[in-house]
Write a protein that holds these residues in place. Structure first.
Motif, PDB file in Angstrom:
ATOM      1  N   MET A 231      14.664   2.263   5.789  1.00 42.36           N
ATOM      2  CA  MET A 231      14.189   2.780   4.509  1.00 42.36           C
ATOM      3  C   MET A 231      13.272   1.778   3.801  1.00 42.36           C
ATOM      4  SD  MET A 231      15.233   5.852   4.339  1.00 42.36           S
ATOM      5  CE  MET A 231      15.285   6.461   2.664  1.00 42.36           C
ATOM      6  N   TRP A 232      13.612   0.490   3.840  1.00 44.90           N
ATOM      7  CA  TRP A 232      12.745  -0.520   3.217  1.00 44.90           C
ATOM      8  C   TRP A 232      11.372  -0.545   3.873  1.00 44.90           C
ATOM      9  CZ3 TRP A 232      13.303  -2.104  -1.405  1.00 44.90           C
ATOM     10  CH2 TRP A 232      14.562  -2.279  -1.965  1.00 44.90           C
ATOM     11  N   HIS A 233      11.366  -0.464   5.207  1.00 48.45           N
ATOM     12  CA  HIS A 233      10.077  -0.513   5.902  1.00 48.45           C
ATOM     13  C   HIS A 233       9.311   0.802   5.763  1.00 48.45           C
ATOM     14  CE1 HIS A 233      11.720  -4.255   7.418  1.00 48.45           C
ATOM     15  NE2 HIS A 233      10.440  -4.596   7.541  1.00 48.45           N
ATOM     16  N   ALA A 234      10.024   1.917   5.566  1.00 49.84           N
ATOM     17  CA  ALA A 234       9.352   3.182   5.258  1.00 49.84           C
ATOM     18  C   ALA A 234       8.601   3.048   3.937  1.00 49.84           C
ATOM     19  CB  ALA A 234      10.373   4.316   5.175  1.00 49.84           C
ATOM     20  N   LEU A 235       9.271   2.477   2.938  1.00 47.94           N
ATOM     21  CA  LEU A 235       8.614   2.261   1.641  1.00 47.94           C
ATOM     22  C   LEU A 235       7.423   1.320   1.770  1.00 47.94           C
ATOM     23  CD1 LEU A 235      11.720   1.978  -0.716  1.00 47.94           C
ATOM     24  CD2 LEU A 235      10.059   3.856  -0.589  1.00 47.94           C
ATOM     25  N   ALA A 236       7.582   0.272   2.574  1.00 42.32           N
ATOM     26  CA  ALA A 236       6.474  -0.675   2.770  1.00 42.32           C
ATOM     27  C   ALA A 236       5.264   0.028   3.380  1.00 42.32           C
ATOM     28  CB  ALA A 236       6.923  -1.831   3.655  1.00 42.32           C
ATOM     29  N   LEU A 237       5.483   0.874   4.379  1.00 41.61           N
ATOM     30  CA  LEU A 237       4.369   1.598   4.997  1.00 41.61           C
ATOM     31  C   LEU A 237       3.720   2.559   4.007  1.00 41.61           C
ATOM     32  CD1 LEU A 237       5.735   2.252   8.584  1.00 41.61           C
ATOM     33  CD2 LEU A 237       3.685   0.960   7.980  1.00 41.61           C
TER      34      LEU A 237
ATOM     35  N   CYS B 150       3.704   8.097   8.712  1.00 41.38           N
ATOM     36  CA  CYS B 150       4.836   7.461   9.406  1.00 41.38           C
ATOM     37  C   CYS B 150       5.873   6.945   8.416  1.00 41.38           C
ATOM     38  CB  CYS B 150       4.346   6.342  10.319  1.00 41.38           C
ATOM     39  SG  CYS B 150       3.436   6.964  11.746  1.00 41.38           S
ATOM     40  N   GLY B 151       5.431   6.433   7.274  1.00 39.29           N
ATOM     41  CA  GLY B 151       6.364   5.994   6.247  1.00 39.29           C
ATOM     42  C   GLY B 151       7.209   7.153   5.743  1.00 39.29           C
ATOM     43  N   ALA B 152       6.575   8.293   5.516  1.00 37.70           N
ATOM     44  CA  ALA B 152       7.310   9.471   5.060  1.00 37.70           C
ATOM     45  C   ALA B 152       8.287   9.952   6.126  1.00 37.70           C
ATOM     46  CB  ALA B 152       6.335  10.588   4.685  1.00 37.70           C
ATOM     47  N   LEU B 153       7.863   9.934   7.388  1.00 35.28           N
ATOM     48  CA  LEU B 153       8.761  10.349   8.480  1.00 35.28           C
ATOM     49  C   LEU B 153       9.939   9.389   8.632  1.00 35.28           C
ATOM     50  CD1 LEU B 153       6.142  11.515  11.135  1.00 35.28           C
ATOM     51  CD2 LEU B 153       7.725  12.952   9.811  1.00 35.28           C
TER      52      LEU B 153
ATOM     53  N   LEU C 164      -8.588   5.908   9.557  1.00 33.09           N
ATOM     54  CA  LEU C 164      -7.435   6.794   9.617  1.00 33.09           C
ATOM     55  C   LEU C 164      -6.110   6.049   9.509  1.00 33.09           C
ATOM     56  CD1 LEU C 164      -8.569   9.193  12.480  1.00 33.09           C
ATOM     57  CD2 LEU C 164      -8.619   9.612  10.025  1.00 33.09           C
ATOM     58  N   LEU C 165      -6.122   4.722   9.649  1.00 31.81           N
ATOM     59  CA  LEU C 165      -4.879   3.962   9.642  1.00 31.81           C
ATOM     60  C   LEU C 165      -4.070   4.128   8.356  1.00 31.81           C
ATOM     61  CD1 LEU C 165      -5.740   0.659  11.527  1.00 31.81           C
ATOM     62  CD2 LEU C 165      -4.225   2.506  12.262  1.00 31.81           C
TER      63      LEU C 165
END
Length: 128
Positions: free
Chosen positions: A53-59, A14-17, A6-7
């Protein structure tokens, strides 16, 4: 076992949020009056929003491209990106909007981010 399956989905969610809330914060940072920020807070908040935002994209990328069952280092690294982003950006936002320093929250989050990227790099080297 079920958790590791599920990860990747959790990372995508979480990236989208993070991206959605980063967009909201970007609008607030751009349009709120200067009186809503501590001294130098607008620039500080903008930097935190960019980091978020950068880390959202990374996730999102990790959630979309990782193997069906990620290894421990990849799982630790990606989950660390989430935790580190929340702590780092949250601490910086708090300082930017309140003018009060958030003690060790942002540096702890930053350290977690660094360690998480190292875990990801090592995880990809080991898997290759």
């Amino acid at each position: 076992m079920l958790t590791s399956l599920l990860l990747p989905r959790l990372w995508r969610i979480c990236g989208a949020l993070l991206a959605g809330t980063g967009t909201i914060l970007g609008a607030l940072i751009a349009h709120l009056p200067d009186t809503r920020f501590g001294e130098g807070g607008r620039v500080m908040a903008h930097g935190a929003m960019e980091m978020q935002m950068w880390h959202a994209l990374a996730l999102l990328v990790l959630g979309l491209t990782c193997p069906q069952k990620p290894g421990r280092l990849m799982a630790f690294g990606a989950c660390g990106l989430l935790l580190g982003t929340l702590l780092f950006c949250g601490g910086v936002y708090y300082t930017a909007f309140s003018g009060h320093h958030a003690a060790h929250i942002a540096p702890t989050g930053g350290s977690i981010l660094i360690l998480s990227w190292l875990c990801l790099a090592i995880g990809w080297m080991v898997r290759a």
